[in-house]
Enzyme design. Structure first.
Site, PDB file in Angstrom:
ATOM      1  N   GLY A  46      42.537  43.247  34.152  1.00  0.00           N
ATOM      2  CA  GLY A  46      41.501  42.978  35.146  1.00  0.00           C
ATOM      3  C   GLY A  46      41.728  41.670  35.874  1.00  0.00           C
ATOM      4  N   CYS A  47      42.106  40.643  35.137  1.00  0.00           N
ATOM      5  CA  CYS A  47      42.325  39.329  35.742  1.00  0.00           C
ATOM      6  C   CYS A  47      43.535  39.345  36.668  1.00  0.00           C
ATOM      7  CB  CYS A  47      42.463  38.273  34.652  1.00  0.00           C
ATOM      8  SG  CYS A  47      40.956  38.122  33.657  1.00  0.00           S
ATOM      9  N   THR A  48      44.550  40.108  36.315  1.00  0.00           N
ATOM     10  CA  THR A  48      45.718  40.247  37.170  1.00  0.00           C
ATOM     11  C   THR A  48      45.332  40.964  38.462  1.00  0.00           C
ATOM     12  OG1 THR A  48      47.224  40.216  35.287  1.00  0.00           O
ATOM     13  CG2 THR A  48      48.051  41.203  37.332  1.00  0.00           C
ATOM     14  N   ALA A  51      43.353  38.448  40.643  1.00  0.00           N
ATOM     15  CA  ALA A  51      44.204  37.388  41.197  1.00  0.00           C
ATOM     16  C   ALA A  51      45.126  37.945  42.287  1.00  0.00           C
ATOM     17  CB  ALA A  51      45.018  36.734  40.087  1.00  0.00           C
TER      18      ALA A  51
END
Length: 158
Positions: A46-48, A51
């Site tokens: 999710g964070c990838t 970003a």
């Protein structure tokens, strides 16, 4: 846990280390609009996604005067690896003690798979040129969030 921010609040100032080992201070960015987003961990799915979405739209955001700061509890070294691996073009900041996250209401109790846990609350705060909060979004979804921010700010989404 600190109370969540609301439009009209003064954004708490901070100084954090970026993925290059340099200090970044929010008040040094006065005169610019800043999108500060908080995410749990670099190099997770999710964070990838989030970003990479910010990186894909960075030119449109910068053309409209926005600087993007992504904050996680990860070390500057891990953030540097994240930037290189994913070819990120946004500023990544390390908040290992979660002090800034706490002041922004982006750290505390949250639901994860039906259980209450303490952790980073995926959040985004938009700060205007004078250091005032214009938008404060909490418990946001990683996918599609950047497009939503652009719509909320009245920016083109292409």
């Amino acid at each position: 846990m600190a109370a969540r921010l609301s439009p009209g609040d003064t954004a708490p100032d901070f100084t954090l280390t970026d993925d290059h080992g340099e200090q970044v201070t929010l008040s040094d960015l006065r005169g610019r609009k800043v999108i500060v987003y908080f995410y749990p961990a670099a190099m997770t799915p999710g964070c990838t996604t989030q970003a990479c979405d910010f990186t894909d739209r960075i030119d449109v955001l910068q053309d409209q005067g926005y600087t993007v700061l992504g904050i996680s509890p990860d070390s500057p070294d891990k953030l540097a690896t994240f930037r290189e691996k994913e070819h990120l073009r946004i500023t990544l900041l390390s908040d290992p003690d979660r002090e800034v996250m706490t002041r922004y209401g982006a750290y505390g109790e949250k639901k994860l798979y039906g259980k209450t846990v303490t952790g980073v609350i995926r959040s985004t705060v938009v700060v205007d040129e004078q250091g005032e909060v214009t938008h404060a979004m909490y418990n946001v979804k990683a996918t599609g969030h950047v497009a939503k921010i652009q719509r909320d700010l009245g920016l083109q989404t292409a």
